[in-house]
Design a protein around this motif. Structure first.
Motif, short mmCIF file in Angstrom:
data_model
loop_
_atom_site.label_atom_id
_atom_site.label_comp_id
_atom_site.label_asym_id
_atom_site.label_seq_id
_atom_site.Cartn_x
_atom_site.Cartn_y
_atom_site.Cartn_z
N GLY A 7 -7.77 3.01 -5.31
CA GLY A 7 -8.48 4.22 -5.72
C GLY A 7 -9.98 4.11 -5.58
N ASP A 8 -10.67 4.81 -6.47
CA ASP A 8 -12.13 4.79 -6.48
C ASP A 8 -12.66 3.77 -7.48
N SER A 9 -11.78 2.90 -7.96
CA SER A 9 -12.18 1.89 -8.94
C SER A 9 -12.74 0.67 -8.22
N ASP A 10 -13.08 -0.31 -9.00
CA ASP A 10 -13.56 -1.58 -8.43
C ASP A 10 -12.42 -2.59 -8.34
N ASP A 57 0.53 6.19 -6.71
CA ASP A 57 0.89 7.59 -6.52
C ASP A 57 0.20 8.06 -5.25
N LYS A 58 0.82 9.01 -4.55
CA LYS A 58 0.25 9.46 -3.27
C LYS A 58 -1.13 10.10 -3.44
N SER A 59 -1.50 10.50 -4.66
CA SER A 59 -2.81 11.11 -4.90
C SER A 59 -3.92 10.08 -5.09
N ILE A 60 -3.55 8.80 -5.23
CA ILE A 60 -4.53 7.74 -5.46
C ILE A 60 -4.80 7.04 -4.13
N PRO A 61 -6.05 7.05 -3.67
CA PRO A 61 -6.34 6.40 -2.38
C PRO A 61 -6.11 4.89 -2.43
N LEU A 62 -5.51 4.38 -1.39
CA LEU A 62 -5.32 2.94 -1.21
C LEU A 62 -5.95 2.55 0.12
N TYR A 63 -6.55 1.38 0.14
CA TYR A 63 -7.16 0.88 1.36
C TYR A 63 -6.66 -0.54 1.57
#
Length: 109
Positions: A7-10, A57-63
């Protein structure tokens, strides 16, 4: 060591590229079907030797960031083990490659 960034977390979780490739396939398959689930792993002793989990979840970005440039060969047995775990009520629990030497993941928050 590759990294899974959540996600957008660290939150960054390090896996060797081979493990990360297998996880990408299993996680991608579940999210493509719109299925949300927990993903858990045992932390590396260097960061406390505990256990960590994230909700996928598909709404949470993964990289997925791989260290190497080549796609490792796939272990079908390992994919089946990880997929079975992901489809269980407790969610995907990372396990070492059968007959392999995968290093434990390292999480960084």
């Amino acid at each position: 060591m590759g990294k899974l960034l959540y996600g957008d977390s660290d939150i960054e979780i390090e896996f060797d590229d081979r493990a990360l490739t297998h996880l990408q396939i299993v996680i991608g398959s579940k999210l493509r079907r719109g299925e949300s689930f927990f993903f858990s792993w045992k932390d590396d002793p260097a960061i406390g030797d505990g256990r960590s989990s994230i909700w996928l979840d598909k709404s949470i970005p993964l990289y997925f960031k791989f260290y190497g440039g080549k796609m490792p060969s796939l272990n079908r047995e390992w994919l089946e083990i990880l997929t079975s775990s992901a489809n269980s009520g407790q969610g995907l629990i990372f396990s070492e490659e059968p007959n392999g030497a995968t290093n434990p993941p390292r999480g960084h928050v």
